[in-house]
Write a protein that holds these residues in place. Structure first.
Motif, mmCIF file in Angstrom:
data_model
loop_
_atom_site.group_PDB
_atom_site.id
_atom_site.type_symbol
_atom_site.label_atom_id
_atom_site.label_comp_id
_atom_site.label_asym_id
_atom_site.label_seq_id
_atom_site.Cartn_x
_atom_site.Cartn_y
_atom_site.Cartn_z
ATOM 1 N N GLY A 97 0.812 -1.210 0.000
ATOM 2 C CA GLY A 97 0.000 0.000 0.000
ATOM 3 C C GLY A 97 0.845 1.258 0.000
ATOM 4 O O GLY A 97 0.584 2.203 -0.763
ATOM 5 N N ALA A 98 1.881 1.285 0.844
ATOM 6 C CA ALA A 98 2.774 2.447 0.875
ATOM 7 C C ALA A 98 3.501 2.610 -0.450
ATOM 8 O O ALA A 98 3.712 3.734 -0.922
ATOM 9 N N GLY A 99 3.869 1.481 -1.069
ATOM 10 C CA GLY A 99 4.532 1.543 -2.362
ATOM 11 C C GLY A 99 3.628 2.111 -3.441
ATOM 12 O O GLY A 99 4.056 2.923 -4.266
ATOM 13 N N LEU A 100 2.364 1.686 -3.447
ATOM 14 C CA LEU A 100 1.405 2.222 -4.422
ATOM 15 C C LEU A 100 1.164 3.712 -4.180
ATOM 16 O O LEU A 100 1.038 4.494 -5.126
ATOM 17 N N CYS A 101 1.119 4.088 -2.922
ATOM 18 C CA CYS A 101 0.940 5.497 -2.572
ATOM 19 C C CYS A 101 2.088 6.340 -3.124
ATOM 20 O O CYS A 101 1.866 7.388 -3.737
ATOM 21 N N VAL A 147 -5.108 6.253 -3.373
ATOM 22 C CA VAL A 147 -4.669 5.099 -4.163
ATOM 23 C C VAL A 147 -4.042 4.041 -3.265
ATOM 24 O O VAL A 147 -4.328 2.844 -3.382
ATOM 25 N N GLY A 148 -3.179 4.470 -2.355
ATOM 26 C CA GLY A 148 -2.530 3.519 -1.465
ATOM 27 C C GLY A 148 -3.510 2.807 -0.557
ATOM 28 O O GLY A 148 -3.441 1.576 -0.386
ATOM 29 N N ALA A 149 -4.437 3.547 0.028
ATOM 30 C CA ALA A 149 -5.419 2.944 0.928
ATOM 31 C C ALA A 149 -6.332 1.977 0.172
ATOM 32 O O ALA A 149 -6.612 0.867 0.649
ATOM 33 N N ALA A 162 -7.959 -5.485 11.042
ATOM 34 C CA ALA A 162 -6.651 -4.926 10.691
ATOM 35 C C ALA A 162 -6.674 -4.165 9.365
ATOM 36 O O ALA A 162 -5.936 -3.179 9.208
ATOM 37 N N LEU A 163 -7.491 -4.610 8.410
ATOM 38 C CA LEU A 163 -7.471 -3.998 7.083
ATOM 39 C C LEU A 163 -7.771 -2.495 7.105
ATOM 40 O O LEU A 163 -7.031 -1.712 6.481
ATOM 41 N N PRO A 164 -8.824 -2.038 7.796
ATOM 42 C CA PRO A 164 -9.040 -0.583 7.837
ATOM 43 C C PRO A 164 -7.896 0.163 8.517
ATOM 44 O O PRO A 164 -7.559 1.288 8.108
ATOM 45 N N LEU A 165 -7.300 -0.451 9.539
ATOM 46 C CA LEU A 165 -6.175 0.193 10.216
ATOM 47 C C LEU A 165 -4.971 0.296 9.284
ATOM 48 O O LEU A 165 -4.264 1.313 9.274
ATOM 49 N N LEU A 166 -4.730 -0.753 8.509
ATOM 50 C CA LEU A 166 -3.626 -0.728 7.553
ATOM 51 C C LEU A 166 -3.874 0.321 6.472
ATOM 52 O O LEU A 166 -2.958 1.070 6.091
ATOM 53 N N ALA A 167 -5.120 0.379 5.987
ATOM 54 C CA ALA A 167 -5.454 1.390 4.980
ATOM 55 C C ALA A 167 -5.271 2.790 5.537
ATOM 56 O O ALA A 167 -4.770 3.692 4.849
ATOM 57 N N GLY A 168 -5.648 2.989 6.805
ATOM 58 C CA GLY A 168 -5.448 4.285 7.444
ATOM 59 C C GLY A 168 -3.985 4.630 7.603
ATOM 60 O O GLY A 168 -3.581 5.783 7.400
ATOM 61 N N ALA A 169 -3.168 3.621 7.960
ATOM 62 C CA ALA A 169 -1.729 3.855 8.105
ATOM 63 C C ALA A 169 -1.104 4.225 6.767
ATOM 64 O O ALA A 169 -0.243 5.106 6.688
ATOM 65 N N VAL A 170 -1.534 3.561 5.695
ATOM 66 C CA VAL A 170 -1.015 3.864 4.362
ATOM 67 C C VAL A 170 -1.418 5.276 3.941
ATOM 68 O O VAL A 170 -0.594 6.038 3.407
ATOM 69 N N ALA A 171 -2.678 5.635 4.185
ATOM 70 C CA ALA A 171 -3.122 6.990 3.857
ATOM 71 C C ALA A 171 -2.328 8.014 4.663
ATOM 72 O O ALA A 171 -1.929 9.065 4.131
ATOM 73 N N GLY A 172 -2.082 7.696 5.933
ATOM 74 C CA GLY A 172 -1.279 8.594 6.753
ATOM 75 C C GLY A 172 0.138 8.744 6.240
ATOM 76 O O GLY A 172 0.718 9.839 6.296
ATOM 77 N N TRP A 173 0.696 7.655 5.713
ATOM 78 C CA TRP A 173 2.040 7.716 5.148
ATOM 79 C C TRP A 173 2.085 8.683 3.965
ATOM 80 O O TRP A 173 3.053 9.427 3.786
ATOM 81 N N GLY A 174 1.026 8.691 3.164
ATOM 82 C CA GLY A 174 0.981 9.605 2.025
ATOM 83 C C GLY A 174 1.114 11.054 2.450
ATOM 84 O O GLY A 174 1.824 11.844 1.812
ATOM 85 N N TYR A 175 0.455 11.411 3.529
ATOM 86 C CA TYR A 175 0.547 12.784 4.033
ATOM 87 C C TYR A 175 1.853 13.013 4.795
ATOM 88 O O TYR A 175 2.420 14.104 4.761
ATOM 89 N N LEU A 176 2.336 11.962 5.469
ATOM 90 C CA LEU A 176 3.560 12.102 6.248
ATOM 91 C C LEU A 176 4.772 12.331 5.355
ATOM 92 O O LEU A 176 5.708 13.045 5.735
ATOM 93 N N VAL A 177 4.766 11.737 4.161
ATOM 94 C CA VAL A 177 5.879 11.942 3.230
ATOM 95 C C VAL A 177 5.981 13.410 2.846
ATOM 96 O O VAL A 177 7.067 14.015 2.883
ATOM 97 N N THR A 178 4.844 14.005 2.474
ATOM 98 C CA THR A 178 4.848 15.425 2.124
ATOM 99 C C THR A 178 5.297 16.274 3.305
ATOM 100 O O THR A 178 6.099 17.206 3.158
ATOM 101 N N PHE A 179 4.802 15.942 4.485
ATOM 102 C CA PHE A 179 5.200 16.654 5.692
ATOM 103 C C PHE A 179 6.687 16.473 5.976
ATOM 104 O O PHE A 179 7.386 17.402 6.386
ATOM 105 N N GLY A 180 7.191 15.271 5.722
ATOM 106 C CA GLY A 180 8.573 14.946 6.060
ATOM 107 C C GLY A 180 9.608 15.683 5.248
ATOM 108 O O GLY A 180 10.758 15.819 5.687
#
Length: 243
Positions: free
Chosen positions: A10-14, A30-32, A52-70
């Protein structure tokens, strides 16, 4: 390891979506969506998996925003820490994840490809996830480490030059090649990739020794070494997960 595979995938697709079209919300969506889709295709339908699936999707979506923030000033360590925490947690609870089956499992069992037929569906899902992670996510991790360590990018700034062009394309290619060699049982041959890259870059690095303008050879060499070693370690880390 199915949850870990979904996180990496998911993170890779994001990150791939962000590299193609850096819209504000599209990469996270897209990642989620990819995480949920592959989870359902893999037949992860137990109670723990459905939780776990919704939590994983949420973590992936969060990664998308965290990359921009990072990529903001001084924020790279936070983005790296976020990725590391999620990955470490999923490694700790890997045994709680359900077995991979469903449509994805049936496809793996029927595939004529020897490299896949010799592996169970969970291993194939993890292999796919590791390969996707070598693409844009590998580039993101390298850039975040360079930013976190304060390594000067010779391609930016008032004295920028065209030094070390093509790294964002060559990086994924060499990482996928290293993982491919490892999966095929030729991990030692990966040293050829490392040696070849050094030889190809050597004239370009030496050209900065007597340059009157632009970044110094020390800056360019540091940038090359840090970026290359992080890239190689990312690929080797993927092979460790597949071992």
């Amino acid at each position: 390891m199915s949850w870990l595979a979904l996180w990496l995938l998911g993170a890779g697709l994001c990150d791939l979506a962000h590299s193609v079209r850096p819209a504000r919300h599209l990469p996270s969506a897209v990642g989620a969506a990819g995480t949920l889709l592959f989870g359902l295709l893999a037949g992860l339908s137990s109670g723990a998996d459905l939780a776990a699936l919704p939590l994983l999707a949420g973590a992936v979506a969060g990664w998308g925003y965290l990359v921009t923030f990072g990529f903001g000033r001084g924020r790279a360590p936070m983005a790296l820490a976020g990725y590391a925490v999620v990955t470490g947690l999923l490694l700790l609870i890997a045994q709680q994840a359900g077995a991979v089956g469903g449509a994805f499992g049936r496809w793996v069992e029927s595939t004529p490809l020897p490299v896949l037929a010799e592996r169970d569906p969970e291993q194939v899902l993890l292999l796919l996830a590791v390969l996707v992670a070598q693409m844009s996510t590998g580039n993101v991790i390298v850039r975040l480490v360079l930013a976190a360590t304060g390594t000067v990018n010779p391609g930016k700034g008032p004295d920028a030059t065209s030094t070390l062009k093509g790294g964002r394309l060559l990086g994924p290619m060499e990482r996928v090649f290293i993982v491919g060699l490892g999966v095929a049982g030729h991990a030692t041959a990966a040293s050829i990739v490392v040696a070849a890259k050094g030889l190809l870059r050597w004239p370009e690095l030496q050209a900065r020794r007597d340059a009157a303008t632009g970044p110094s050879i020390d800056d360019v060499t540091e940038y090359f070494l840090v970026g290359s070693f992080v890239s190689w370690l990312w690929a080797l880390g993927g092979l460790v997960l597949l071992a």
